[in-house]
Design an enzyme around this catalytic site. Structure first.
Site, PDB file in Angstrom:
ATOM      1  N   GLU A 120       0.840  -1.189   0.000  1.00 23.87           N
ATOM      2  CA  GLU A 120       0.000   0.000   0.000  1.00 23.87           C
ATOM      3  C   GLU A 120       0.883   1.250   0.000  1.00 23.87           C
ATOM      4  O   GLU A 120       1.885   1.309   0.713  1.00 23.87           O
ATOM      5  CB  GLU A 120      -0.902   0.007   1.243  1.00 23.87           C
ATOM      6  CG  GLU A 120      -1.826   1.230   1.304  1.00 23.87           C
ATOM      7  CD  GLU A 120      -2.660   1.312   2.577  1.00 23.87           C
ATOM      8  OE1 GLU A 120      -3.722   1.947   2.539  1.00 23.87           O
ATOM      9  OE2 GLU A 120      -2.232   0.738   3.604  1.00 23.87           O
ATOM     10  N   LYS A 130      -9.814   2.214  -2.552  1.00 22.48           N
ATOM     11  CA  LYS A 130     -10.050   1.760  -1.178  1.00 22.48           C
ATOM     12  C   LYS A 130     -11.462   2.122  -0.731  1.00 22.48           C
ATOM     13  O   LYS A 130     -11.853   3.294  -0.745  1.00 22.48           O
ATOM     14  CB  LYS A 130      -9.005   2.400  -0.257  1.00 22.48           C
ATOM     15  CG  LYS A 130      -8.969   1.857   1.157  1.00 22.48           C
ATOM     16  CD  LYS A 130      -7.769   2.453   1.892  1.00 22.48           C
ATOM     17  CE  LYS A 130      -7.535   1.855   3.263  1.00 22.48           C
ATOM     18  NZ  LYS A 130      -6.314   2.418   3.892  1.00 22.48           N
ATOM     19  N   CYS A 155      -5.723  -2.595   2.700  1.00 21.12           N
ATOM     20  CA  CYS A 155      -5.499  -2.374   4.129  1.00 21.12           C
ATOM     21  C   CYS A 155      -6.777  -2.472   4.966  1.00 21.12           C
ATOM     22  O   CYS A 155      -7.230  -3.560   5.275  1.00 21.12           O
ATOM     23  CB  CYS A 155      -4.785  -1.044   4.350  1.00 21.12           C
ATOM     24  SG  CYS A 155      -3.929  -0.931   5.958  1.00 21.12           S
TER      25      CYS A 155
END
Length: 302
Positions: A64, A138, A179
């Site tokens: 990331e 994301k 994440c």
């Protein structure tokens, strides 16, 4: 019992994984050090990809935010307009070039993306022809406050993505999360119901949540859905404003850790064997044991 209605536990019903072009191959997880020098970060990532391929990797996963420091101050400065082409996005231009040159699939970690007046935390997937196959923004933004430990608010600068991402590649059907996305089991369940063989989560857990939850969540997502989970973190920089936990990992469909590392820079090479998915699902036939008479996972977009 037929009265349990397992086929109704996922709506629409689950899609069986397609037959992958490759059933067995090597994955490379490139745990990279990240600096304030974007050009250095891009060149360093390319070198790591090349090294992973020299060691046999046909799929490479990056961390990331690998081209930029992880901070709200840095995201606007390092952001790239991915849709505007290679001149506007040198990071993805490199990924496209190297995937084509080496004939591999790359799940390109994530970078800050600029689109109009909005910023996203975005993962790009490139096929062996160098073409962009998918782009995941994301979905769940990292907004947390643990007093005395860590406070971070991605939503100060970033916009949440609006769509799950699943992509058919030369190394199977892959779901993408970034994440904080790994904390939401519904997303992984949705990917499994869409026939994913593997979920890739580039991520940068911190020194508070990393020791407690990083491996736990990976193993849970893999065991719950009986598929592979791969993660890739930046290497730890104790002097950075945000200190990453590291520990990039590959987990198998039985929840077993197949390969991992510590917090330093590393390239992890491990084998994925998709035949184990069918074996584990035969051993533990969860799909046929769900209680569709009691609960449902609804895939809104399907």
């Amino acid at each position: 019992s037929s009265s349990f209605k397992p086929e109704q536990a996922r709506v629409p019903p689950a899609i069986p994984p397609p037959t992958p072009p490759l059933s067995k191959f090597k994955i490379g997880l490139c745990q990279l050090s990240v600096t304030a020098d974007k050009e250095r970060n891009i060149a360093h990532a390319r070198k790591a990809i090349e090294e992973a391929v020299e060691k046999g990797a046909q799929l490479v996963l990056l961390p990331e935010i690998w081209n930029s420091p992880y901070s709200n101050d840095s995201f606007p400065v390092y952001a790239e307009d991915i849709d505007a082409g290679s001149d506007a996005s040198p990071s993805t231009a490199m990924l496209s070039e190297v995937s084509h040159a080496l004939k591999i699939t790359i799940v390109g970690g994530s970078i800050p993306e600029r689109c109009g007046d909005q910023l996203y935390n975005t993962c790009c997937v490139f096929g062996s022809d160098g073409k962009l196959k998918a782009k995941h923004r994301k979905i769940h933004l990292f907004d947390i406050n643990i007093p005395g430990k860590i406070t971070f608010m991605e939503s100060k600068t970033l916009t949440a993505g609006g769509s799950p991402t699943i992509v058919d590649t030369e190394v199977g059907r892959i779901g993408i999360g970034i994440c904080y996305d790994i904390r939401f089991s519904e997303l992984a369940m949705l990917y499994a119901a869409r026939g994913a063989h593997l979920i890739c989560y580039p991520g940068a857990f911190n020194m508070t949540t990393g020791p407690l939850h990083w491996e736990l969540l990976q193993r849970a997502r893999a065991a719950d859905n009986q598929l592979y989970v791969a993660t890739c973190s930046p290497a730890r920089d104790a002097g950075a404003g945000y200190v990453a936990w590291g520990h990039s990992t590959l987990v198998g469909p039985f929840g077993e850790v197949l390969a991992t590392t510590e917090h330093e820079e590393a390239i992890i090479i491990s084998e994925i064997d998709y035949s184990l998915i069918e074996l584990r699902r035969t051993n533990l036939p969860l799909l046929n044991q769900r209680r569709g008479d009691l609960y449902q996972l609804v895939d809104v977009q399907r």
